[in-house]
Scaffold this active site. Structure first.
Site, PDB file in Angstrom:
ATOM      1  N   TYR A 137      -5.095  -7.922  -2.700  1.00  0.00           N
ATOM      2  CA  TYR A 137      -3.892  -7.662  -4.012  1.00  0.00           C
ATOM      3  C   TYR A 137      -4.653  -7.249  -5.345  1.00  0.00           C
ATOM      4  O   TYR A 137      -4.185  -6.346  -5.789  1.00  0.00           O
ATOM      5  CB  TYR A 137      -2.898  -8.912  -3.908  1.00  0.00           C
ATOM      6  CG  TYR A 137      -2.023  -8.850  -4.831  1.00  0.00           C
ATOM      7  CD1 TYR A 137      -0.999  -8.119  -4.438  1.00  0.00           C
ATOM      8  CD2 TYR A 137      -1.902  -9.567  -5.950  1.00  0.00           C
ATOM      9  CE1 TYR A 137       0.250  -7.929  -5.320  1.00  0.00           C
ATOM     10  CE2 TYR A 137      -0.702  -9.385  -6.920  1.00  0.00           C
ATOM     11  CZ  TYR A 137       0.159  -8.737  -6.531  1.00  0.00           C
ATOM     12  OH  TYR A 137       1.378  -8.632  -7.372  1.00  0.00           O
TER      13      TYR A 137
ATOM     14  N   SER B 168       0.640  -5.911 -12.026  1.00  0.00           N
ATOM     15  CA  SER B 168       0.577  -7.560 -12.190  1.00  0.00           C
ATOM     16  C   SER B 168      -0.386  -8.098 -13.114  1.00  0.00           C
ATOM     17  O   SER B 168      -1.211  -7.215 -13.402  1.00  0.00           O
ATOM     18  CB  SER B 168       0.310  -8.052 -10.775  1.00  0.00           C
ATOM     19  OG  SER B 168      -0.061  -9.226 -10.797  1.00  0.00           O
TER      20      SER B 168
END
EC number: 1.1.1.62
Length: 300
Positions: free
Chosen positions: A185, A172
Site C-alpha cells: 500500500y 495517503s
C-alpha cells in the site's frame, strides 16, 4: 560554482514568494464554480468516493460514477439524483486497463469531455511482505497507481485541448511516510504522489495553465478498509471531515492536502533528522492496526 551563484541570485525571489505565501494565509481564496462540469469519480460506491459525489451533486455538477460494486454504485447514484444531479454510472474494474479504456470511450461518446477527474479507487492489504500474496501486490499497484495513468491518458487530452480541467489524486499520508505492514500500500501511494507531482510539472513544462492538479494525503480514515487503526498523530479521521477538506482543496485549487496538517511537518522532518533519532520518533508516533505477519508464520 555557477549553480550556487544562480541559487544566490534567486534569494530575493525566495523572500518575495515567502512573504506572498504568508500574506495568503490570511486571505481566503475564492472558490471556483463547478456547476455544469462533468466530474468522473472512480471508487464512487463507498467511502470518500461516495461522499465526494454527494458534494459535487450539491454544486450542480454532472456526475459520472465508476465502481466495481454495482450495488454500492446504485446507492450513491440514487442519493445524488435526489440532490438534483444528473448521474451516469458505469461498473468498471479499475485493475483492468482495457475495462478502463472501454468505459472511457463510452463516457466520451455518450456524455462528453470529462473536466474534473477524481482518481479515488483504491485497495489495501494489511500484511507484511511475506503474507501479502503476489496477486494482491499486483492488484494494489493496478488500482492505486496504474489506473491513474489509464484514466488520465483517456481524459487529459480534451482538458489540454480546452485548457480547462482538474486531475485529483486521492493518495495517503502513507505516500509520504512509510508504515510497517503496509508495504504494498505504501509503495503504491508513494507512486501515486509521484504521479501527481510529475504530472503537475509536465503540465507546467507544456505551459498548460488551465489544467489544475490536487493530491489528497490523509491519515487513517474510518472507511472500514483498515481494522482498528490508531496513531498518536490524532484520532482516526471521519470520511466527512476528509471530504470537506478535499472539496475545499479542489475548489481553491490546492496542489497538496495533508490531513492532519502535521503530516506535512513530519515529511519535512524525515528529510533532515538523523536516522537514529527518526527511528525513535517513529516508535513514539505508534501506528497500530490489525495486520497479518507472514514472517512469524514462516518461522513457526
Amino acid at each position: 560554482m555557477k549553480f550556487l551563484l544562480d541559487v544566490l541570485l534567486l534569494l530575493p525571489l525566495l523572500i518575495v514568494c515567502s512573504l506572498e505565501s504568508f500574506v495568503k494565509l490570511f486571505i481566503p481564496k475564492r472558490r471556483k464554480s463547478v456547476t455544469g462540469e462533468i466530474v468522473l469519480i472512480t471508487g464512487a460506491g463507498h467511502g470518500i468516493g461516495r461522499l465526494t459525489a454527494y458534494e459535487f451533486a450539491k454544486l450542480k455538477s454532472k456526475l459520472v460514477l465508476w465502481d466495481i460494486n454495482k450495488h454500492g454504485l446504485e446507492e450513491t447514484a440514487a442519493k445524488c439524483k435526489g440532490l438534483g444531479a444528473k448521474v451516469h454510472t458505469f461498473v468498471v474494474d479499475c485493475s483492468n486497463r482495457e475495462d478502463i479504456y472501454s468505459a472511457a470511450k463510452k463516457v466520451k461518446a455518450e456524455i462528453g469531455d470529462v473536466s474534473i477527474l477524481v482518481n479515488n479507487a483504491g485497495v489495501v492489504y494489511t500484511s507484511d511482505l511475506f503474507a501479502t500474496q503476489d496477486p494482491q501486490i499486483e492488484k494494489t499497484f493496478e488500482v492505486n497507481v496504474l489506473a491513474h495513468f489509464w484514466t488520465t491518458k483517456a481524459f487529459l487530452p480534451a482538458m489540454m485541448k480546452n485548457n480547462h480541467g482538474h486531475i485529483v489524486t486521492v493518495a495517503s499520508a502513507a505516500g509520504h511516510v512509510s508504515v510497517p505492514f503496509l508495504l504494498a500500500y505504501c509503495s503504491s501511494k508513494f507512486a501515486a504522489v509521484g504521479f501527481h507531482k510529475t504530472l503537475t510539472d509536465e503540465l507546467a513544462a507544456l505551459q498548460i495553465t488551465g489544467v489544475k492538479t490536487t493530491c489528497l494525503c490523509p491519515n487513517f480514515v474510518n472507511t472500514g478498509f483498515i481494522k482498528n487503526p490508531s496513531t498518536s498523530l490524532g484520532p482516526t479521521l471521519e470520511p466527512e471531515e476528509v471530504v470537506n477538506r478535499l472539496m475545499h482543496g479542489i475548489l481553491t485549487e490546492q496542489k497538496m492536502i495533508f490531513i492532519p496538517s502535521s503530516i506535512a511537518f513530519l515529511t519535512t522532518l524525515e528529510r533532515i533528522l538523523p536516522e537514529r533519532f527518526l527511528a525513535v520518533l517513529k516508535r513514539k508516533i505508534s501506528v497500530k492496526f490489525d495486520a497479518v505477519i507472514g514472517y512469524r508464520m514462516k518461522a513457526q
